[in-house]
Motif scaffolding. Structure first.
Motif, PDB file in Angstrom:
ATOM      1  N   PHE A  10      81.011 -42.572 -32.582  1.00 15.73           N
ATOM      2  CA  PHE A  10      80.508 -43.292 -33.743  1.00 15.73           C
ATOM      3  C   PHE A  10      79.024 -43.030 -33.971  1.00 15.73           C
ATOM      4  O   PHE A  10      78.584 -42.835 -35.109  1.00 15.73           O
ATOM      5  CB  PHE A  10      80.776 -44.794 -33.574  1.00 15.73           C
ATOM      6  N   MET A  11      78.252 -42.978 -32.896  1.00 11.00           N
ATOM      7  CA  MET A  11      76.813 -42.719 -33.025  1.00 11.00           C
ATOM      8  C   MET A  11      76.545 -41.301 -33.530  1.00 11.00           C
ATOM      9  O   MET A  11      75.684 -41.092 -34.393  1.00 11.00           O
ATOM     10  CB  MET A  11      76.106 -42.950 -31.686  1.00 11.00           C
ATOM     11  N   ILE A  12      77.273 -40.324 -33.014  1.00 13.33           N
ATOM     12  CA  ILE A  12      77.116 -38.940 -33.485  1.00 13.33           C
ATOM     13  C   ILE A  12      77.495 -38.845 -34.953  1.00 13.33           C
ATOM     14  O   ILE A  12      76.804 -38.188 -35.748  1.00 13.33           O
ATOM     15  CB  ILE A  12      77.946 -37.975 -32.622  1.00 13.33           C
ATOM     16  N   TYR A  13      78.566 -39.512 -35.344  1.00 15.86           N
ATOM     17  CA  TYR A  13      79.009 -39.514 -36.748  1.00 15.86           C
ATOM     18  C   TYR A  13      77.933 -40.119 -37.654  1.00 15.86           C
ATOM     19  O   TYR A  13      77.607 -39.558 -38.700  1.00 15.86           O
ATOM     20  CB  TYR A  13      80.322 -40.285 -36.863  1.00 15.86           C
ATOM     21  N   ILE A  15      74.731 -40.326 -37.102  1.00 10.20           N
ATOM     22  CA  ILE A  15      73.576 -39.424 -37.148  1.00 10.20           C
ATOM     23  C   ILE A  15      73.837 -38.261 -38.102  1.00 10.20           C
ATOM     24  O   ILE A  15      72.971 -37.900 -38.911  1.00 10.20           O
ATOM     25  CB  ILE A  15      73.219 -38.932 -35.736  1.00 10.20           C
ATOM     26  N   LEU A  16      75.017 -37.669 -38.032  1.00  8.76           N
ATOM     27  CA  LEU A  16      75.357 -36.553 -38.927  1.00  8.76           C
ATOM     28  C   LEU A  16      75.342 -36.974 -40.390  1.00  8.76           C
ATOM     29  O   LEU A  16      74.735 -36.311 -41.238  1.00  8.76           O
ATOM     30  CB  LEU A  16      76.728 -35.975 -38.559  1.00  8.76           C
ATOM     31  N   ILE A  17      75.998 -38.075 -40.707  1.00  6.05           N
ATOM     32  CA  ILE A  17      76.085 -38.532 -42.094  1.00  6.05           C
ATOM     33  C   ILE A  17      74.703 -38.968 -42.598  1.00  6.05           C
ATOM     34  O   ILE A  17      74.324 -38.650 -43.731  1.00  6.05           O
ATOM     35  CB  ILE A  17      77.106 -39.684 -42.226  1.00  6.05           C
ATOM     36  N   SER A  18      73.947 -39.666 -41.764  1.00  8.58           N
ATOM     37  CA  SER A  18      72.608 -40.089 -42.178  1.00  8.58           C
ATOM     38  C   SER A  18      71.710 -38.894 -42.463  1.00  8.58           C
ATOM     39  O   SER A  18      70.936 -38.904 -43.431  1.00  8.58           O
ATOM     40  CB  SER A  18      71.968 -40.947 -41.087  1.00  8.58           C
ATOM     41  N   TYR A  22      70.080 -38.117 -46.039  1.00  8.52           N
ATOM     42  CA  TYR A  22      68.613 -38.135 -46.112  1.00  8.52           C
ATOM     43  C   TYR A  22      68.069 -36.813 -46.656  1.00  8.52           C
ATOM     44  O   TYR A  22      67.149 -36.806 -47.475  1.00  8.52           O
ATOM     45  CB  TYR A  22      68.030 -38.429 -44.733  1.00  8.52           C
ATOM     46  N   ILE A  23      68.632 -35.705 -46.215  1.00  7.94           N
ATOM     47  CA  ILE A  23      68.146 -34.384 -46.630  1.00  7.94           C
ATOM     48  C   ILE A  23      68.480 -34.095 -48.097  1.00  7.94           C
ATOM     49  O   ILE A  23      67.716 -33.429 -48.782  1.00  7.94           O
ATOM     50  CB  ILE A  23      68.712 -33.290 -45.703  1.00  7.94           C
ATOM     51  N   LEU A  51      84.262 -34.135 -48.451  1.00  8.16           N
ATOM     52  CA  LEU A  51      84.742 -33.154 -47.485  1.00  8.16           C
ATOM     53  C   LEU A  51      83.817 -33.084 -46.278  1.00  8.16           C
ATOM     54  O   LEU A  51      84.269 -33.003 -45.130  1.00  8.16           O
ATOM     55  CB  LEU A  51      84.861 -31.781 -48.145  1.00  8.16           C
ATOM     56  N   LEU A  52      82.511 -33.159 -46.514  1.00  7.52           N
ATOM     57  CA  LEU A  52      81.559 -33.151 -45.407  1.00  7.52           C
ATOM     58  C   LEU A  52      81.679 -34.397 -44.542  1.00  7.52           C
ATOM     59  O   LEU A  52      81.465 -34.345 -43.336  1.00  7.52           O
ATOM     60  CB  LEU A  52      80.142 -32.998 -45.932  1.00  7.52           C
TER      61      LEU A  52
END
Length: 71
Positions: A10-13, A15-18, A22-23, A51-52
């Motif tokens: 959940f934490m990795i997910y 971080i990826l989505i955030s 953000y970018i 999709l991402l």
């Protein structure tokens, strides 16, 4: 152990989505900061946000599985 695996995943997910949100990569957003539609035209993308999000969930699961195996 399963609870820890779920928390790591959940934490990795998150971080990826955030990071993606953000970018605000140009292949996801139009010049007026609206999301591009799925398609192959000039105002479309073949990698929409939905999709991402799905791919990020799958990648975070595999990364978590590797972390659990290694440690």
């Amino acid at each position: 152990m399963n609870q820890l695996k779920l928390q790591i995943c959940f934490m990795i997910y998150l971080i990826l989505i955030s990071t993606i949100l953000y970018i605000r990569p140009s292949f996801l957003y139009n010049s007026d900061n609206t999301l591009k539609q799925f398609g192959t035209g000039s105002d479309s993308t073949i990698a929409p946000l939905w999709l991402l999000i799905i791919l990020s969930a799958i990648v975070s699961y595999f990364i978590t599985s590797i972390i659990v195996i290694l440690f």
